[in-house]
Design an enzyme around this catalytic site. Structure first.
Site, PDB file in Angstrom:
ATOM      1  N   ALA A 135       2.120  -1.592  10.284  1.00 35.72           N
ATOM      2  CA  ALA A 135       1.737  -2.968  10.593  1.00 35.72           C
ATOM      3  C   ALA A 135       2.223  -3.448  11.959  1.00 35.72           C
ATOM      4  O   ALA A 135       2.352  -4.644  12.187  1.00 35.72           O
ATOM      5  CB  ALA A 135       2.278  -3.880   9.489  1.00 35.72           C
ATOM      6  N   ASN A 203       9.644  -0.957   6.238  1.00 34.67           N
ATOM      7  CA  ASN A 203       8.796   0.029   6.911  1.00 34.67           C
ATOM      8  C   ASN A 203       8.640  -0.246   8.395  1.00 34.67           C
ATOM      9  O   ASN A 203       8.736   0.667   9.211  1.00 34.67           O
ATOM     10  CB  ASN A 203       7.438   0.109   6.214  1.00 34.67           C
ATOM     11  CG  ASN A 203       7.582   0.691   4.831  1.00 34.67           C
ATOM     12  OD1 ASN A 203       8.088   1.797   4.664  1.00 34.67           O
ATOM     13  ND2 ASN A 203       7.188  -0.062   3.829  1.00 34.67           N
ATOM     14  N   HIS A 233       4.960  -9.724  13.510  1.00 32.30           N
ATOM     15  CA  HIS A 233       6.027  -8.868  14.035  1.00 32.30           C
ATOM     16  C   HIS A 233       5.922  -8.821  15.554  1.00 32.30           C
ATOM     17  O   HIS A 233       4.844  -8.521  16.089  1.00 32.30           O
ATOM     18  CB  HIS A 233       5.896  -7.443  13.499  1.00 32.30           C
ATOM     19  CG  HIS A 233       5.922  -7.356  12.005  1.00 32.30           C
ATOM     20  ND1 HIS A 233       7.011  -7.732  11.258  1.00 32.30           N
ATOM     21  CD2 HIS A 233       4.985  -6.940  11.121  1.00 32.30           C
ATOM     22  CE1 HIS A 233       6.737  -7.548   9.972  1.00 32.30           C
ATOM     23  NE2 HIS A 233       5.515  -7.077   9.871  1.00 32.30           N
TER      24      HIS A 233
HETATM   25  N1  LIG Z   1       4.251   2.190   6.802  1.00 30.23           N
HETATM   26  C1  LIG Z   1       3.841   0.949   6.638  1.00 30.23           C
HETATM   27  O1  LIG Z   1       3.569   0.207   7.579  1.00 30.23           O
HETATM   28  C2  LIG Z   1       3.685   0.390   5.259  1.00 30.23           C
HETATM   29  C3  LIG Z   1       3.070  -0.844   5.072  1.00 30.23           C
HETATM   30  C4  LIG Z   1       2.934  -1.320   3.785  1.00 30.23           C
HETATM   31  C5  LIG Z   1       3.429  -0.603   2.715  1.00 30.23           C
HETATM   32  N2  LIG Z   1       4.056   0.582   2.953  1.00 30.23           N
HETATM   33  C6  LIG Z   1       4.643   1.363   1.839  1.00 30.23           C
HETATM   34  O2  LIG Z   1       3.649   2.198   1.268  1.00 30.23           O
HETATM   35  C7  LIG Z   1       3.918   2.364  -0.125  1.00 30.23           C
HETATM   36  C8  LIG Z   1       2.658   2.021  -0.927  1.00 30.23           C
HETATM   37  O3  LIG Z   1       2.279   0.675  -0.693  1.00 30.23           O
HETATM   38  P1  LIG Z   1       1.165  -0.021  -1.610  1.00 30.23           P
HETATM   39  O4  LIG Z   1       0.901  -1.343  -1.003  1.00 30.23           O
HETATM   40  O5  LIG Z   1       0.053   0.927  -1.842  1.00 30.23           O
HETATM   41  O6  LIG Z   1       2.008  -0.219  -2.969  1.00 30.23           O
HETATM   42  P2  LIG Z   1       1.413  -0.409  -4.449  1.00 30.23           P
HETATM   43  O7  LIG Z   1       2.538  -0.989  -5.232  1.00 30.23           O
HETATM   44  O8  LIG Z   1       0.114  -1.099  -4.410  1.00 30.23           O
HETATM   45  O9  LIG Z   1       1.178   1.108  -4.946  1.00 30.23           O
HETATM   46  C9  LIG Z   1       2.193   2.051  -5.103  1.00 30.23           C
HETATM   47  C10 LIG Z   1       1.786   3.024  -6.196  1.00 30.23           C
HETATM   48  O10 LIG Z   1       2.711   4.123  -6.197  1.00 30.23           O
HETATM   49  C11 LIG Z   1       3.071   4.423  -7.544  1.00 30.23           C
HETATM   50  N3  LIG Z   1       4.384   5.054  -7.521  1.00 30.23           N
HETATM   51  C12 LIG Z   1       5.590   4.464  -7.384  1.00 30.23           C
HETATM   52  N4  LIG Z   1       6.562   5.392  -7.368  1.00 30.23           N
HETATM   53  C13 LIG Z   1       5.955   6.600  -7.518  1.00 30.23           C
HETATM   54  C14 LIG Z   1       6.424   7.940  -7.587  1.00 30.23           C
HETATM   55  N5  LIG Z   1       7.717   8.220  -7.513  1.00 30.23           N
HETATM   56  N6  LIG Z   1       5.522   8.935  -7.739  1.00 30.23           N
HETATM   57  C15 LIG Z   1       4.198   8.655  -7.836  1.00 30.23           C
HETATM   58  N7  LIG Z   1       3.690   7.407  -7.784  1.00 30.23           N
HETATM   59  C16 LIG Z   1       4.562   6.385  -7.626  1.00 30.23           C
HETATM   60  C17 LIG Z   1       2.999   3.087  -8.283  1.00 30.23           C
HETATM   61  O11 LIG Z   1       2.824   3.265  -9.670  1.00 30.23           O
HETATM   62  C18 LIG Z   1       1.800   2.422  -7.608  1.00 30.23           C
HETATM   63  O12 LIG Z   1       0.588   2.744  -8.253  1.00 30.23           O
HETATM   64  C19 LIG Z   1       5.105   1.436  -0.444  1.00 30.23           C
HETATM   65  O13 LIG Z   1       6.299   2.190  -0.458  1.00 30.23           O
HETATM   66  C20 LIG Z   1       5.135   0.468   0.706  1.00 30.23           C
HETATM   67  O14 LIG Z   1       6.445  -0.003   0.990  1.00 30.23           O
HETATM   68  C21 LIG Z   1       4.171   1.083   4.178  1.00 30.23           C
END
Ligand SMILES: NC(=O)c1ccc[n+]([C@@H]2O[C@H](COP(=O)([O-])OP(=O)(O)OC[C@H]3O[C@@H](n4cnc5c(N)ncnc54)[C@H](O)[C@@H]3O)[C@@H](O)[C@H]2O)c1
Length: 282
Positions: A135, A203, A233
């Protein structure tokens, strides 16, 4: 060094997705829609099997792409996309790299303390690791500037006060988030501390630190602002190569308001870099 172990020159890149939420689901849709000539979805894994099954039903009517374990997903894939959780991303990364498969990591906060180990594992198993900018805009310039001398990097995040409800660090300061009439600085310190006290900011702080001067030296300011609806940000960088300022005003993902829409698009852009012959940007 090869980044993938393609089975043969003409074969499509086989992609497995760990975590079938907002990011995993959006990426799956994009892979099927935009990259079908060069890549194919081969497996989905989620700790909530209903989620992986639901996603599988969209993309395959004959064969379930939902698998019961990470091992099976790794076996089927050339590239594994982690979009699960920061608590799990380091364990997932170790297993994927040990299986000699390429890896894209979205839950960057969970691996920020393991950058050297990830690099060593990737070299040992001769595979690539991809960390999208997420982001934040300006990561390309931060990476380039950090090759020379960087004096300071500051990330300033503005979010609406409701985003900080339930954050223990804020509760301890006894700030009434509902009554803020002006911007309130909630935190100013190292990215390392920011990641600890504000896990929802984890993140962006982690990606910026990894691209620049590390988690101890990168400074983070977090502001609750009643004037903003988007997650904003700003990056300020002073370096031998000049000054850089960037500001990203993020619209939130419709399936998960904690995730910025740009984070998903950034992962799609990295996939494009991987799959297409012309690479643009640093
Ligand atoms: N890099 C970035 O800029 C950025 C931005 C936003 C989110 N993220 C990260 O990406 C990840 C996913 O975000 P999202 O919005 O899709 O979240 P979300 O909550 O919509 O989906 C996450 C999914 O992962 C599953 N999950 C959790 N732990 C697990 C495991 N150990 N093994 C398998 N599945 C598992 C959950 O059941 C859920 O379905 C989060 O960790 C979030 O912090 C990163």
């Amino acid at each position: 060094m090869p980044r993938f172990r393609f089975r043969n020159f003409m074969s499509k890149l086989r992609i497995g997705i760990v975590g079938c939420g907002a990011i995993g689901g959006s990426l799956a849709r994009s892979i099927a829609r935009d990259f079908s000539k060069r890549a194919k979805l081969v497996a989905f894994y989620d700790i909530d099997i209903q989620r992986s099954r639901r996603l599988s039903e969209i993309f395959s009517k004959n064969k379930s792409l939902a698998v019961f374990g990470l091992k099976e997903l790794i076996k089927r894939s050339d590239l594994v996309i982690e979009a699960a959780s920061s608590d799990a991303s380091w364990e997932i990364a170790k297993e994927v790299l040990a299986g000699a498969k390429a890896l894209m990591i979205m839950s960057v906060g969970g691996v920020a303390a393991h950058v050297k180990e990830i690099s060593m594992l990737a070299q040992k198993h001769k595979v690539g690791v991809y960390i999208p900018s997420g982001a934040l805009c300006g990561i390309d310039a931060v990476k380039a500037a950090s090759i020379a001398k960087v004096k300071r990097v500051i990330l300033t995040t503005y979010k609406n006060p409701v985003s900080f409800r339930g954050v223990e660090y804020v509760q301890k300061q006894k700030i009434n988030l509902n009554k803020l009439k002006e911007d309130k600085v909630l935190f100013f310190g190292s990215a390392k501390q920011a990641v600890k006290y504000f896990p929802q900011n984890i993140n962006v702080a982690a990606v910026l630190s990894m691209a620049g001067i590390g988690i101890d030296k990168t400074r983070v300011k977090i502001i609750a602002s009643p004037f903003v609806k988007r997650n904003i940000h700003e990056i300020q960088l002073d370096s031998e190569a000049g000054r850089i300022f960037s500001r990203t005003e993020n619209i939130l993902h419709p399936d998960n308001p904690k995730t910025s829409f740009l984070a998903v698009l950034s992962a799609i852009a990295v996939l494009r870099q991987i799959l297409e012959p012309v690479k643009i940007g640093t």
